[in-house]
Design a protein around this motif. Structure first.
Motif, short mmCIF file in Angstrom:
data_model
loop_
_atom_site.label_atom_id
_atom_site.label_comp_id
_atom_site.label_asym_id
_atom_site.label_seq_id
_atom_site.Cartn_x
_atom_site.Cartn_y
_atom_site.Cartn_z
N LYS A 118 -11.84 6.44 -6.61
CA LYS A 118 -13.06 5.79 -7.07
C LYS A 118 -13.84 6.79 -7.92
O LYS A 118 -14.00 7.96 -7.52
CB LYS A 118 -13.91 5.31 -5.88
N SER B 212 -10.62 -4.36 -11.63
CA SER B 212 -11.73 -3.50 -12.02
C SER B 212 -12.21 -3.95 -13.38
O SER B 212 -11.40 -4.27 -14.26
CB SER B 212 -11.29 -2.03 -12.07
N ASN C 54 -0.58 -8.03 -4.27
CA ASN C 54 -1.69 -8.04 -3.33
C ASN C 54 -1.72 -6.73 -2.57
O ASN C 54 -0.74 -6.38 -1.93
CB ASN C 54 -1.54 -9.21 -2.36
N PRO C 55 -2.83 -5.94 -2.69
CA PRO C 55 -4.08 -6.29 -3.35
C PRO C 55 -4.00 -6.15 -4.87
O PRO C 55 -3.26 -5.33 -5.39
CB PRO C 55 -5.08 -5.29 -2.77
N GLU D 281 -5.37 5.07 -13.83
CA GLU D 281 -4.54 4.61 -12.72
C GLU D 281 -3.78 5.81 -12.18
O GLU D 281 -3.70 6.85 -12.82
CB GLU D 281 -3.57 3.50 -13.15
N HIS E 212 0.85 -1.19 0.00
CA HIS E 212 0.00 0.00 0.00
C HIS E 212 0.88 1.23 0.00
O HIS E 212 1.81 1.33 0.81
CB HIS E 212 -0.93 0.04 1.21
N ASP F 267 -6.59 -5.33 -6.81
CA ASP F 267 -7.44 -4.21 -7.23
C ASP F 267 -8.09 -4.42 -8.60
O ASP F 267 -8.03 -3.54 -9.47
CB ASP F 267 -6.66 -2.90 -7.24
N ASN G 74 -3.87 -4.78 -11.08
CA ASN G 74 -2.51 -4.42 -10.72
C ASN G 74 -1.52 -5.46 -11.23
O ASN G 74 -1.69 -6.66 -11.02
CB ASN G 74 -2.36 -4.33 -9.19
N ASP H 106 -4.80 8.64 -3.05
CA ASP H 106 -4.96 7.21 -2.75
C ASP H 106 -6.41 6.77 -2.91
O ASP H 106 -7.35 7.54 -2.71
CB ASP H 106 -4.51 6.97 -1.31
N TYR H 107 -6.60 5.49 -3.23
CA TYR H 107 -7.91 4.84 -3.29
C TYR H 107 -8.90 5.62 -4.16
O TYR H 107 -10.01 5.95 -3.74
CB TYR H 107 -8.46 4.66 -1.87
N ASP I 122 -3.99 0.76 -8.86
CA ASP I 122 -5.34 1.16 -8.45
C ASP I 122 -6.18 1.52 -9.68
O ASP I 122 -6.72 2.62 -9.79
CB ASP I 122 -5.30 2.33 -7.47
#
Length: 384
Positions: free
Chosen positions: A238, A137, A132-133, A201, A82, A135, A150, A235-236, A185
């Motif tokens: 959406k 989509s 991992n993760p 991304e 992360h 991610d 990823n 980060d993260y 991501d």
């Protein structure tokens, strides 16, 4: 101390809202009433940004990676990777938070109903890339399925038709874009009203977001390519699609929202963007909202604000009760000083427990047949 429950995970399911015109009118009237009650929680934009246009690619289906170009970074060895793994985590909770004892909405009985429809098509997507993760989509259009995931140095992209026939070789998104330092991501969205595709991304340096908008309905064709620079690491991310904007929510020092001018992005020109930050909850390090997206081709009344939602747990929010918050994003592209983000409703819900493996674990939920554990993502409504 509250007890962990499986339903806490289920409670964070994402919201996909399909509106009909009549329902929008009713919602707009309700929201206006609620907005009058919430003027003490109106947030104005914090930045105007430019989404820079970098030209148009060739066809994705024709792209052949240059074997001489080496990936500039790798995260393959970083299981549980992360980019903000050193951030502040929630170490303290309200000792009087509800519920006391067993979570009252814990599901204990399961009514197993056989499926009423059989599988028409099924095939393997991109496999595990040792990151991992992962991610993953995916989105579906009239004729294609597009997946991103990823890889060891950014996000892979793959396209199939609806019978499962591979339409192209699996390639790195940043290599295709000609913009190195992709980190991952990834996000794939099919914009049904425009009949176009959005791929994205973030980068490994410079707080940059990389976006691609297809020039036609064919996801194996060419793309307009864009970047924008966030003031801090986005980060993260959406995404959601609204009438005149693409909305991005991110986890930065504060829960952050970006509105991007959808019309300009579809046209292949430099686009405006506006940035908003929300008031933080008290003791959690992960601060993010979740965007609400338009589905289908029926539009709301012109000018209906876009929306985001946020969950709160009285264990860490500083509020007296658990709830879901609804916020409206009013965007004025002609004069950004008129834009605002307003909390318009607070939805009361049964008290729930978000404490999954404590409040500091990134990977703790076991999977059958695997030693790799999943992140709990305990502080946010899950994206669709």
């Amino acid at each position: 101390m509250k007890r962990n429950t499986l339903l806490s995970v289920l409670l964070f399911c994402g919201f996909i809202i399909s509106f009909q015109t009549a329902a929008f009118a009713q919602t707009a009237a309700f929201a206006q009433t609620e907005k009058q009650k919430a003027f003490n929680n109106v947030l104005t934009k914090t930045h105007d940004l430019v989404v820079e246009f970098h030209g148009t690619t060739g066809n994705l289906s024709d792209f052949v990676p240059d074997n001489r170009v080496k990936n500039e970074r790798t995260k393959a060895e970083k299981l549980g990777y992360h980019p903000k793994k050193d951030w502040k985590l929630n170490e303290t909770v309200n000792p009087n938070a509800l519920p006391k004892g067993m979570d009252p909405v814990l599901q204990k009985n399961y009514n197993i109903t056989p499926p009423t429809r059989g599988l028409t098509q099924g095939w393997e997507g991109m496999g595990y890339s040792s990151v991992n993760p992962a991610d993953p989509s995916v989105d579906v259009g009239p004729n294609h399925i597009v997946q991103m995931i990823n890889g060891s140095s950014g996000a892979y992209i793959q396209v199939w038709n609806k019978t499962g026939t591979n339409q192209m070789s699996q390639v790195y998104f940043d290599n295709f874009m000609g913009m190195p330092n992709g980190l991952g991501d990834p996000i794939v969205l099919y914009d049904e009203r425009a009949d176009r595709w959005l791929l994205s991304e973030f980068s490994a340096s410079g707080n940059n977001m990389h976006l691609a908008i297809s020039t036609t309905p064919d996801p194996t064709g060419s793309y307009h390519k864009y970047t924008f620079n966030a003031p801090s690491f986005p980060d993260y991310p959406k995404y959601s699609i609204w009438e005149n904007e693409y909305i991005i929510t991110t986890n930065e020092a504060q829960a952050t929202l970006y509105a991007l001018n959808r019309t300009s992005l579809l046209a292949g020109t430099n686009a405006a963007a506006q940035r908003f930050t929300m008031t933080n909850f008290g003791t959690i390090g992960f601060q993010a909202a979740t965007p609400v997206s338009l589905n289908g081709t029926a539009l709301p009344p012109s000018g209906t604000p876009s929306m985001v939602m946020r969950m709160r747990d009285d264990a860490w929010s500083g509020a007296a009760t658990d709830a879901l918050e609804v916020w409206e994003l009013d965007i004025d592209w002609a004069n950004s000083s008129n834009s605002s983000l307003t909390e318009v409703a607070t939805l009361g819900i049964a008290a729930f427990d978000s404490e999954l493996c404590g409040y500091t674990s990134f990977a703790c939920i076991p999977q059958p047949g695997s030693s790799i554990t999943l992140d709990p993502l305990r502080e946010i409504l899950m994206n669709r």
